[in-house]
Design an enzyme around this catalytic site. Structure first.
Site, short mmCIF file in Angstrom:
data_model
loop_
_atom_site.label_atom_id
_atom_site.label_comp_id
_atom_site.label_asym_id
_atom_site.label_seq_id
_atom_site.Cartn_x
_atom_site.Cartn_y
_atom_site.Cartn_z
N ASN A 152 5.97 4.72 10.88
CA ASN A 152 4.69 4.73 10.15
C ASN A 152 3.63 5.38 11.02
O ASN A 152 3.37 4.93 12.13
CB ASN A 152 4.25 3.30 9.80
CG ASN A 152 2.98 3.29 8.98
OD1 ASN A 152 3.00 3.63 7.80
ND2 ASN A 152 1.87 2.91 9.59
N GLU A 153 3.05 6.47 10.50
CA GLU A 153 1.93 7.13 11.16
C GLU A 153 2.18 7.33 12.66
O GLU A 153 1.45 6.83 13.53
CB GLU A 153 0.62 6.35 10.93
CG GLU A 153 0.22 6.32 9.48
CD GLU A 153 -1.03 5.48 9.22
OE1 GLU A 153 -1.60 5.59 8.12
OE2 GLU A 153 -1.43 4.70 10.12
N CYS A 163 4.35 5.60 31.82
CA CYS A 163 5.16 4.73 32.68
C CYS A 163 6.18 5.54 33.48
O CYS A 163 6.30 6.76 33.31
CB CYS A 163 5.86 3.67 31.83
SG CYS A 163 7.20 4.31 30.80
N GLU A 312 -0.56 7.43 1.19
CA GLU A 312 -1.53 6.35 1.34
C GLU A 312 -2.94 6.89 1.15
O GLU A 312 -3.28 7.95 1.68
CB GLU A 312 -1.48 5.72 2.74
CG GLU A 312 -0.32 4.81 3.04
CD GLU A 312 -0.47 4.15 4.41
OE1 GLU A 312 -1.64 3.96 4.85
OE2 GLU A 312 0.54 3.87 5.05
N TRP A 320 -11.77 -0.58 8.87
CA TRP A 320 -11.67 -0.27 10.29
C TRP A 320 -12.79 0.65 10.78
O TRP A 320 -12.80 1.06 11.94
CB TRP A 320 -10.31 0.37 10.60
CG TRP A 320 -9.83 1.32 9.54
CD1 TRP A 320 -8.98 1.04 8.51
CD2 TRP A 320 -10.18 2.70 9.40
NE1 TRP A 320 -8.78 2.16 7.73
CE2 TRP A 320 -9.49 3.19 8.26
CE3 TRP A 320 -10.99 3.57 10.11
CZ2 TRP A 320 -9.61 4.51 7.81
CZ3 TRP A 320 -11.11 4.88 9.68
CH2 TRP A 320 -10.41 5.34 8.54
N HIS A 363 -9.26 -4.69 3.75
CA HIS A 363 -8.93 -3.35 3.25
C HIS A 363 -8.62 -3.47 1.76
O HIS A 363 -7.86 -4.34 1.33
CB HIS A 363 -7.73 -2.82 4.02
CG HIS A 363 -7.43 -1.38 3.80
ND1 HIS A 363 -7.04 -0.85 2.59
CD2 HIS A 363 -7.46 -0.33 4.67
CE1 HIS A 363 -6.85 0.44 2.72
NE2 HIS A 363 -7.10 0.79 3.97
#
Length: 673
Positions: A152-153, A163, A312, A320, A363
């Site tokens: 997702n996204e 790292c 979407e 947000w 939302h």
């Protein structure tokens, strides 16, 4: 790229993310009943469900998902099935804490959000492959399955990890890309500041340093991070192709330039079977419908001009942003159909039922907290009927008038530290040039700088700091063969390694523009310069100016004041059968309008003075016919000219001569013939 549609979906897609795991099973029957009432044709399921599907390592619980998918199938609703690899369960992180990403400052993130993944981590890759395999083996041939939705996204909210695993992976990537460490030294210019390496093992990611680090290293790390994430997508995609043949695989992009800058979507568009996109209005006081049109045009361009899918967007407000206003009555339908006009094969939302708990409970959703006795629900039902009415246009393609060049890698390079002015924002220039073209009622295709541009009479280059020699040669050929080119300042400056092209600026664009730039002269905050022309209006620039030396180009506007007073500001160069314009300062909307009007005249593009401002007219055409969309973003009724009569699909009325478009409404005419 091939035109691949969701399997078994015979109408345009309408629906949204469905998260039944948030609700007791007794609610599911009501959900599917209301989905039928709203005209839902497809929902996305399982995107965030890994912890429920695999509650312990290797132990799967598919019972609830079986019941959900079967229920949807029984009610004729197709399924976009997610692989939940964006949200590994807490048990995974407790066993493999090193899979949590580390920032450039050395801080390791904690569990408790989403997308907190080190994409180089071998344990994450193995666990993602295992859950994807289990899902594909169980549901790969389910009759409800329309397509696979991987992750997702990607890139949101974490696009890169720093790292030690990523460091080792980065070294391998550099060895594969460059072959030798000497080639890396040459590409990065490590002779500067004594940064030379003698072995790959000495190279780390561009972690926090006392002052600015090596820009070539930082640019390559952006490429590496993007490529690493794409590797993981391909691994899941290939599993799904093998275990679930014939079912398209996608992942949801976020092409809006203000929403995701970490993915090179030109590269990603080649990897998916169907391009899908998420788009949310950024409420910052600007004309949000212009950004919507831009995002839709960019998504269609990433799809190679083929139909794509809006996977979407929001029915009303989001949750947000600093301030999250509701959409005005009718705005949801207008937004949705504007995406369809520009190539989307439907309109999907986040999400179906508004959450009561969690980070996104405020939302908006298709089914709000207030239920069916709400304005949003009534508009959802009305939109579902409209989307169904337009199903005949599936597979048609949007017709474009002009092209704009954009390159995510150039954006990455431009945004590195220590450029001549922090006030120069390449995204702002892209937004502004697009808005000027939008106000000229021109539909825009975006194109990679090395793409074939021969189909476009006009090509605009708003901000391409990084440009390869191949791209420069491409633009030269385009203009010489009869095209009209408009280039904005600080373009063509560096090569793919962020090294300044040899010779005077603007590097690979010197010949096609017929000029050189002796020196950049960025302006101070709030400083402005005037531009004058013997046969044109006075213009105003800010942020940037340049000492331009014509070498074949003619001066059209001249700086009237400032350090560059008396020097060329806007030039025009006849080259071969075409023309190349150069704009050496940041023009405001009036200035861009004036320059683009002149360039459009060179390109033979007739002005559309007969169309009101903020009224879009866009065409889609294909084997089923030609469809004209008129989208009225204003508060007043209007009319648009109609050269060919036809039938207005949303009202069923005949239309000829002039098409009436009420305030805030959309009209879609299937043209005769």
């Amino acid at each position: 790229m091939p035109d691949i549609s969701p399997r078994g979906l015979t109408r345009l897609a309408f629906g949204g993310d469905y998260n039944p795991e948030q609700w007791p099973e007794s609610v599911w029957q009501e959900d599917v009943r209301l989905m039928r009432e709203a005209g839902v044709t497809m929902v996305s399921v399982g995107i965030f469900s890994w912890a429920l599907l695999e509650p312990a390592p290797g132990e799967y619980d598919f019972g609830w998902l079986d019941r959900v998918i079967d229920l949807l199938h029984d009610h004729g609703i197709r399924v976009d099935l997610g692989t939940p690899t964006v949200v590994p369960p807490v048990w995974f992180y407790r066993a493999h804490p090193e899979a949590l990403p580390v920032t450039a400052e050395g801080v390791r993130y904690e569990f408790g959000s989403r997308g907190a993944i080190c994409h180089s981590n071998a344990d994450y890759r193995a666990a993602a492959a295992a859950i994807t395999t289990a899902l594909a083996e169980r549901y790969g041939d389910h009759p409800a399955l329309a397509m696979w939705h991987v992750h997702n996204e990607y890139g949101v909210p974490v696009s890169a990890c720093y790292c030690d695993s990523c460091a080792a992976h980065f070294r391998r990537w550099l060895a594969d890309t460059y072959g030798t460490v000497d080639a890396v030294n040459e590409a990065w210019g490590t002779a500067f500041w004594g940064q030379r390496y003698t072995g790959f093992e000495q190279i780390n990611p561009p972690r926090a340093t006392p002052t600015v680090g090596n820009p070539g290293q930082a640019l390559d790390y952006r490429r590496f991070a993007d490529a690493t994430v794409r590797e993981n997508f391909r691994a899941e995609r290939d599993l799904l192709h093998r275990l679930s043949p014939g079912v398209p695989v996608t992942t949801n992009f976020m092409t809006a330039l203000s929403q995701c800058d970490s993915m090179d979507y030109w590269a990603w568009g080649r990897e998916v079977d169907l391009v899908t996109n998420d788009h949310y209005l950024i409420t910052d006081g600007r004309r949000t419908h212009v950004n919507l049109a831009m995002a839709a045009d960019l998504t269609r361009s990433v799809a190679g001009g083929a139909p794509w899918l809006l996977l979407e967007h929001s029915t009303s407000g989001v949750n947000w942003q600093p301030r999250n206003p509701a959409k005005a009555p009718g705005e949801m339908a207008r937004n949705s159909l504007a995406h369809v006009a520009r190539g989307s094969e439907g309109a999907m939302f986040f999400q179906w039922r508004q959450s009561r708990r969690g980070a996104e409970k405020f939302h908006s959703a298709m089914l709000p907290h207030g239920g069916t006795d709400t304005r949003v629900w009534r508009e959802v039902v009305e939109l579902g009927a409209s989307i169904d009415t337009l199903s005949a246009l599936g597979g048609t393609r949007t017709e474009a008038d002009v092209a704009m060049l954009w390159d995510w890698q150039s954006w990455w390079a431009q945004n590195l530290a220590w450029r001549p002015s922090e006030d120069h924002d390449p995204r702002e220039r892209a937004d502004s040039f697009y808005e000027a073209l939008y106000d000229h009622h021109l539909t825009v295709d975006f194109a990679h700088p090395e793409a074939d541009l021969s189909a476009y009479p006009l090509v605009v280059v708003p901000a391409l700091y990084l440009m390869t020699q191949a791209a420069g040669d491409n633009l030269r050929r385009y203009a010489e063969n009869g095209g009209t080119l408009v280039v904005s300042y600080f373009s063509g400056i560096v090569d793919e390694h962020d090294a300044v092209h040899e010779g005077a600026c603007p590097g690979v664009l010197r010949d096609v523009l017929g000029l050189t730039v002796e020196e950049f002269s960025p302006l101070l905050k709030d400083e402005r310069v005037r531009l004058t022309a013997p046969d044109g209006p006075a213009l105003t620039g800010d942020v940037w100016s340049e000492f331009v030396v014509p070498r074949g180009a003619e001066t059209v506007w001249t700086y009237a004041d400032g350090l560059t007073a008396g020097r060329p500001a806007v030039t025009r160069h006849r080259t071969g059968r075409g023309t190349a314009w150069y704009v050496s300062t940041r023009l405001d909307a009036q200035g861009l309008d004036a320059v683009l009007a002149r360039a459009a005249g060179d390109a033979g593009i007739a002005p559309r003075a007969d169309l009101p401002r903020d009224v879009e007219v866009v065409r889609r055409s294909g084997t089923s016919g030609t469809y004209l969309f008129a989208v009225n973003h204003t508060a007043g009724d209007t009319e648009v000219p109609l050269d060919t009569p036809g039938t207005e699909l949303l009202t069923g009325e005949r239309a000829a001569g002039r098409l009436a478009v009420p305030a805030g409404a959309v009209r879609v005419v299937r043209l005769d013939g």
